[in-house]
Structures are given as C-alpha cells and as structure tokens.
Design a protein around this motif. Structure first.
Motif, PDB file in Angstrom:
ATOM      1  N   UNK A 238      -0.282   9.965  -7.758  1.00 40.03           N
ATOM      2  CA  UNK A 238      -0.787   9.047  -8.482  1.00 40.03           C
ATOM      3  C   UNK A 238      -0.326   7.815  -8.013  1.00 40.03           C
ATOM      4  N   UNK A 239      -1.448   6.903  -7.566  1.00 38.29           N
ATOM      5  CA  UNK A 239      -0.963   5.327  -7.068  1.00 38.29           C
ATOM      6  C   UNK A 239      -1.834   4.339  -8.021  1.00 38.29           C
ATOM      7  N   UNK A 240      -1.829   3.372  -7.421  1.00 40.22           N
ATOM      8  CA  UNK A 240      -2.746   2.358  -8.286  1.00 40.22           C
ATOM      9  C   UNK A 240      -3.059   1.109  -7.460  1.00 40.22           C
ATOM     10  N   UNK A 241      -4.074   0.401  -7.799  1.00 43.53           N
ATOM     11  CA  UNK A 241      -4.303  -0.739  -7.329  1.00 43.53           C
ATOM     12  C   UNK A 241      -4.427  -2.022  -8.194  1.00 43.53           C
ATOM     13  N   UNK A 242      -4.040  -3.008  -7.763  1.00 40.56           N
ATOM     14  CA  UNK A 242      -4.084  -4.190  -8.693  1.00 40.56           C
ATOM     15  C   UNK A 242      -3.991  -5.768  -7.867  1.00 40.56           C
TER      16      UNK A 242
ATOM     17  N   UNK B 283      -4.132  -5.886   1.093  1.00 42.78           N
ATOM     18  CA  UNK B 283      -4.700  -6.530   0.030  1.00 42.78           C
ATOM     19  C   UNK B 283      -3.487  -7.298  -0.927  1.00 42.78           C
ATOM     20  N   UNK B 284      -2.569  -7.765  -0.076  1.00 46.02           N
ATOM     21  CA  UNK B 284      -1.624  -8.697  -0.460  1.00 46.02           C
ATOM     22  C   UNK B 284      -2.015 -10.224  -0.454  1.00 46.02           C
ATOM     23  N   UNK B 285      -1.009 -10.971  -0.436  1.00 48.61           N
ATOM     24  CA  UNK B 285      -1.345 -12.605  -0.637  1.00 48.61           C
ATOM     25  C   UNK B 285      -2.006 -12.959   0.617  1.00 48.61           C
ATOM     26  N   UNK B 286      -1.900 -12.323   1.801  1.00 45.54           N
ATOM     27  CA  UNK B 286      -2.749 -12.671   2.965  1.00 45.54           C
ATOM     28  C   UNK B 286      -3.856 -12.204   3.034  1.00 45.54           C
ATOM     29  N   UNK B 287      -4.753 -11.433   2.110  1.00 43.40           N
ATOM     30  CA  UNK B 287      -5.960 -11.060   2.128  1.00 43.40           C
ATOM     31  C   UNK B 287      -6.792 -11.535   0.788  1.00 43.40           C
ATOM     32  N   UNK B 288      -6.660 -12.889   0.751  1.00 45.86           N
ATOM     33  CA  UNK B 288      -7.325 -13.515  -0.593  1.00 45.86           C
ATOM     34  C   UNK B 288      -8.835 -13.183  -0.377  1.00 45.86           C
TER      35      UNK B 288
ATOM     36  N   UNK C 151      15.851  -5.526 -11.946  1.00 42.81           N
ATOM     37  CA  UNK C 151      14.518  -5.752 -11.305  1.00 42.81           C
ATOM     38  C   UNK C 151      13.948  -4.528 -10.492  1.00 42.81           C
ATOM     39  N   UNK C 152      12.725  -4.202 -10.795  1.00 41.26           N
ATOM     40  CA  UNK C 152      12.301  -3.053  -9.775  1.00 41.26           C
ATOM     41  C   UNK C 152      11.686  -3.662  -8.735  1.00 41.26           C
ATOM     42  N   UNK C 153      12.293  -2.945  -7.568  1.00 43.62           N
ATOM     43  CA  UNK C 153      12.021  -3.438  -5.921  1.00 43.62           C
ATOM     44  C   UNK C 153      10.921  -2.726  -5.503  1.00 43.62           C
ATOM     45  N   UNK C 154       9.908  -3.165  -4.889  1.00 47.68           N
ATOM     46  CA  UNK C 154       8.972  -2.689  -4.423  1.00 47.68           C
ATOM     47  C   UNK C 154       8.667  -3.053  -3.074  1.00 47.68           C
ATOM     48  N   UNK C 155       8.428  -1.993  -2.048  1.00 49.45           N
ATOM     49  CA  UNK C 155       8.077  -2.375  -0.644  1.00 49.45           C
ATOM     50  C   UNK C 155       7.020  -1.655  -0.328  1.00 49.45           C
ATOM     51  N   UNK C 156       6.161  -2.492   0.350  1.00 51.84           N
ATOM     52  CA  UNK C 156       4.889  -2.200   0.859  1.00 51.84           C
ATOM     53  C   UNK C 156       4.960  -1.366   1.980  1.00 51.84           C
ATOM     54  N   UNK C 157       3.914  -0.540   2.662  1.00 52.87           N
ATOM     55  CA  UNK C 157       3.721  -0.140   3.742  1.00 52.87           C
ATOM     56  C   UNK C 157       4.313   1.393   3.684  1.00 52.87           C
TER      57      UNK C 157
ATOM     58  N   UNK D 238      -7.199 -11.197  -5.074  1.00 54.87           N
ATOM     59  CA  UNK D 238      -6.777  -9.912  -3.977  1.00 54.87           C
ATOM     60  C   UNK D 238      -6.708  -8.509  -4.716  1.00 54.87           C
ATOM     61  N   UNK D 239      -7.014  -7.516  -4.066  1.00 50.07           N
ATOM     62  CA  UNK D 239      -6.771  -6.169  -4.662  1.00 50.07           C
ATOM     63  C   UNK D 239      -5.835  -5.369  -3.515  1.00 50.07           C
ATOM     64  N   UNK D 240      -4.570  -4.999  -4.025  1.00 48.36           N
ATOM     65  CA  UNK D 240      -3.484  -4.426  -3.259  1.00 48.36           C
ATOM     66  C   UNK D 240      -3.611  -2.820  -3.583  1.00 48.36           C
ATOM     67  N   UNK D 241      -3.536  -2.093  -2.587  1.00 43.94           N
ATOM     68  CA  UNK D 241      -3.378  -0.636  -2.568  1.00 43.94           C
ATOM     69  C   UNK D 241      -2.070  -0.111  -2.771  1.00 43.94           C
ATOM     70  N   UNK D 242      -1.274  -0.094  -3.962  1.00 44.53           N
ATOM     71  CA  UNK D 242       0.002   0.099  -4.187  1.00 44.53           C
ATOM     72  C   UNK D 242       0.526   1.267  -3.889  1.00 44.53           C
ATOM     73  N   UNK D 243       1.297   1.445  -2.715  1.00 42.06           N
ATOM     74  CA  UNK D 243       2.024   2.908  -2.589  1.00 42.06           C
ATOM     75  C   UNK D 243       1.421   3.311  -1.023  1.00 42.06           C
ATOM     76  N   UNK D 244       0.361   2.714  -0.671  1.00 45.36           N
ATOM     77  CA  UNK D 244      -0.315   3.337   0.474  1.00 45.36           C
ATOM     78  C   UNK D 244       0.231   2.653   1.675  1.00 45.36           C
TER      79      UNK D 244
END
Ligand code: CU
Length: 507
Positions: free
Chosen positions: A155-159, A131-136, A432-438, A117-123
């Motif tokens: 500055x964001x990133x995708x992964x 682009x998380x696990x539900x969009x393979x 642990x670095x905690x990340x929240x989508x959305x 998948x490809x996730x738009x981190x921070x968007x």
C-alpha cells in the motif's frame, strides 16, 4: 459564540449512544467541543467512507488514470460544508489500484487555484516522474507522468509535494492511497475484497474552527513541532464505524497526518497480525498488539473481529518519543501533542461472520541486502535550532546536515547501480520520520540493535527518535538523471516545508 445546527441534529445520535450525560452534551453545542466530547466518549456515528477504487482504463497498453485536483466542500459534519481540496472528489482522492509490471499514466489536472504537485510516495520511478518540488503543475495545467510499476504488492500513497506548501495542501486534502498487486500477493490466501474485508484506512488528525472550517494556519510553534489536530479522521470520516462481515479483516493503514506519530491498538488490547510494511509484505505475519506509525508510514494488518463485540482502533501517545517531552520548555510548548487519544474507527462485527481462509505462515521472501555490498556510507543529521530567535522566525530552524533545503543545490550525488548505507542521526529534541524518494530501503539497525520485527521489511520512511542513529541500506538502480534530483526529508510536513529536506541525484 455561534451555535452550530449540525451539532444539534447529530446530538440525537450522540445522546442515544453516548455514555456522557445529557448535560454535558447540551453544554457542548459548538462543533469542536461537541466533537471532542463525542470522540472521548467513543461515539461512532458515521459509516466509514471507503475511497472509490480507480483501476484506470487501458489505452494502447498503458493503464491511464485521470486525476483532477480541485477545490471542494466536504461534509465532515452534518449540514456543514468545510472548504477542502480533493482529487476527483471533495476531500482526499480515489484509491488507485495498479499492477506490478504494468505501464501507467496519470493525468494530473490542477484546478485548485494555485500551483501544486503530486508525488507517488514509495515508488521507484525516474526523477522527472516523481512529482516532487521540481515537477510543479500550474493551476489550469495537466501533467502526465508515465512509468512502469516496479513495486511489490503493498500500500502506497500519493500526495502534494509543493515546496513550502506541502503541509498546507495535504492538510486540506491532497492525498490518496495506491494499492499495488502482484502475482505473489495474488497467490496468498489474504482478504482482498476491497471495502469488504480489505479496507484502506487513511488516518489523520485535523482541527476545525467553530464554524467548521479547517483552513491551514501554522503558528510558529506549529512549524517547530508540527501541526496536530484534536479531531481524528479516517478516510475523511469523523467518528466512523465499519460493519465487518468476515472473520478476518485486512486493514491497509496509512498515517496521513501532517505531524503526528500514532501508537495504534484496539481498545480491548487484542492481538493482531502485521503482514506488511511501507513497500511490501513481511516474510511472515508478526503477532503484536500495537503498532507505531509515524507520518507517511504504512502497515497492513489482519485482525480477527470474531467474539461478538465492537472494537475500536485507537491511538495513544507514544512513550519514548513525544511522550518523553513531558516537562520543561518543550513540554510546555507542545501541550498535549503526541499524547492525545484518538478513536479512529469502531469495527462492528456482523452477528454471523463469513469464514476467512487461515493466515498463511509465509508471505514473501525479502531479498536482504548484504551490508558488505555497500560501497559508500553517507551520514545525515536532522536538527532543529530552538530558542527565542527561532521562534520569531530567524534563520534556518530545520536542517539536515546544518543546511536547509535549496532548490538549486544538489546535496548528494549517488552512483547508479551502487548500494549505499545511510546513517541517519537526530540531534534535535523531537523525533523525525526520515523519508527517501526513489528507493525502498531496509533498516540495518537502530543504535546498533536489530530493528523491531514490524520494521523488518521494505521501507521508505523510518522514524528516528531523538539521539538515535538509524542505519538503512538501499540499492540505487535503473534510473539516472544528472539534472533532476530526488528528495530526502523529514515527513513532518511542517518540518519539510521549513527546510528539513535535501536533494540527491543518481548518475
Ligand atoms: Cu521533523
């Protein structure tokens, strides 16, 4: 034991520049040893690679980007081809430049030979575009999410974010940076000449086998602690240098490592200004001489390179986090994790530097969220079950609120249009670095204390040290979807893959 030609070839440069005697260099013909020696000697022999800038193309009012996820062979070392994954290239991907308010479409074509998948981190985007696990995206297929860019200049990133495979895919190269511009940012007198005085830096650490491969193999301790390498890389460049032509250089720094928290500073201890966090500019430049970035966090900094001498951006171990793990069983298992010194980039100022505009005193106004506007508080506890049984792979070792990630289980349901406080605790022996989508959230406090000045901005990832309680606040707005969740998770990718992740919907 196999000798590696490239090491011999590069040895010329190594010897010319190295403070190490020739004996050590000749004794160090095998790649990792040679690299480690060069690295610890502070030898920088390769020009920094600048990821190509991709501004997309206009198609009926939509900015379109074509991203091909592919297998590659990267030339990290002379004459060695390291099998990798990349996006429109052999390793990592282009820097996508986007404008706030624009509509974008990303044609993600998967040709890596397996699902990813490809996730738009921070968007802040609809869950089905996330682009998380539900969009393979199956191998051979193309996924084309389309959304409006609602971010501020940052500055964001995708992964890759494939369930159980994120660590593997990111390690091998499926990541890239995104720069968002907006009118407010454009109006500021900040360095903005991409690759000249405005430089993306994707910081990673990797380890290589003696024949130059960097295949992903995670041992049981790697899964417990996160996989850390001994070779620092910047934009996929080993031992890089950058020739600066201007007095002030803007560095857009991304911690793109799988698991390593970096404590970044210049080798001469010089001060610099932090101007941005994960999701936006700080209200005013913050003067500091070091910056701690955990995996997935970003910071923009401005450094004055005048003074005539070369400087090296280095990472030292983090004290209070990994560095506290000195003794006992954990310390033994961790080895030197988190305490390595990495030389990420040597900056060589030109003999005569172009003048730069003075740094603005005010950068932006942050719309601080009043904690009293929150209508709900949720609590999240990150934990790891340690011990011999877990080391053998039994049970859920990495959890949030005692549960490991399950695709079919929605853990939290958030009401659209509301503001919530999330309290994040950590009862495990590791940070642990905690990340929240959305959302881009704001940090209210850390163990009841105001956050560090460098964290007083828009954030999507926050480091939670062992025993800490971090309160964040966010508005959940614009997008609802009862069926498709967003993720929250630890951004140590091995931990995420091992279950330290949960799902929330906004309805
Ligand atoms: Cu973790």
């Amino acid at each position: 034991m196999k000798l590696v030609n490239p090491a011999i070839l590069s040895r010329r440069d190594f010897l010319r520049n190295s403070a190490i005697g020739s004996t050590a260099a000749f004794a160090a013909l095998m790649l990792p040893t040679w690299q480690t020696a060069a690295q610890s000697a502070g030898v920088h022999i390769n020009p920094l690679k600048i990821p190509p800038l991709d501004k997309g193309r206009m198609e009926n009012g939509v900015t379109v980007y074509d991203l091909k996820l592919q297998q590659g062979a990267a030339d990290f070392f002379d004459q060695i081809k390291t099998p990798t994954l990349g996006i429109n290239g052999s390793y990592l991907g282009p820097t996508l430049r986007m404008r706030a308010g624009n509509k974008v479409r990303l044609n993600v074509r998967n040709a890596i030979g397996e699902t990813t998948t490809l996730h738009w981190h921070g968007f802040h985007i609809p869950a089905k575009m996330d682009g998380g696990p539900h969009q393979p995206v199956q191998n051979g297929e193309t996924w084309s999410p389309e959304f409006e860019v609602k971010q501020k200049a940052a500055s964001f990133w995708y992964h890759s974010h494939q369930l159980h495979e994120t660590a593997n895919h990111v390690w091998r190269g499926l990541a890239g940076m995104i720069i968002v511009d907006d009118e407010e940012g454009d109006a500021l007198a900040l360095p903005r000449d991409y690759g000249v005085d405005d430089i993306p830096l994707v910081l990673q650490d990797r380890s290589f086998s003696q024949d130059g491969r960097m295949d992903y193999n995670a041992s049981r301790p790697d899964i417990m602690m996160g996989k850390v390498g001994n070779v620092p890389m910047t934009n996929g460049t080993v031992a890089p240098y950058f020739e600066a032509k201007s007095k002030l250089i803007r560095l857009r720094i991304l911690n793109g490592s799988n698991a390593n928290t970096y404590n970044l500073a210049f080798d001469d201890g010089r001060a610099f200004f932090q101007i941005g966090t994960d999701g936006g500019l700080l209200e005013a430049p913050f003067k500091t001489s070091n910056i701690i970035l955990s995996p997935a966090e970003r910071a923009e900094i401005i450094v004055d390179v005048s003074g005539g001498k070369n400087i090296v951006l280095t990472s030292r171990g983090v004290s209070g986090g990994m560095g506290m793990m000195g003794g006992g069983m954990m310390g033994g298992m961790m080895g030197n994790r988190g305490s390595s010194r990495y030389n990420f980039l040597e900056i060589r100022p030109a003999p005569s530097l172009n003048a730069s505009a003075e740094l603005p005193a005010k950068l932006t106004t942050i719309d601080w969220i009043n904690p009293e506007s929150a209508t709900n508080t949720r609590r999240f506890i990150m934990n790891m079950t340690m011990g011999p049984l877990m080391m053998l792979g039994f049970g859920n070792s990495h959890t949030i609120n005692d549960r490991a990630m399950k695709m079919r289980r929605i853990d939290e349901v958030v009401k659209l249009g509301t503001t919530e406080i999330w309290e994040i605790g950590n009862t495990s022996p590791l940070p642990h670095p905690f990340h929240v989508h959305d959302v881009q959230f704001q940090i209210l406090d850390r163990n009841g204390r105001k956050p560090h000045p460098g964290e007083r901005g828009l954030k999507d990832t926050v480091l939670v040290n062992q025993g800490e309680n971090v309160r964040i606040i966010a508005r959940f707005q614009d997008f609802s979807d009862p069926d498709r969740p967003y993720m929250y998770h630890c951004h140590i990718l091995e931990h995420e893959d091992a279950g330290m992740m949960g799902q929330f919907t906004v309805v």
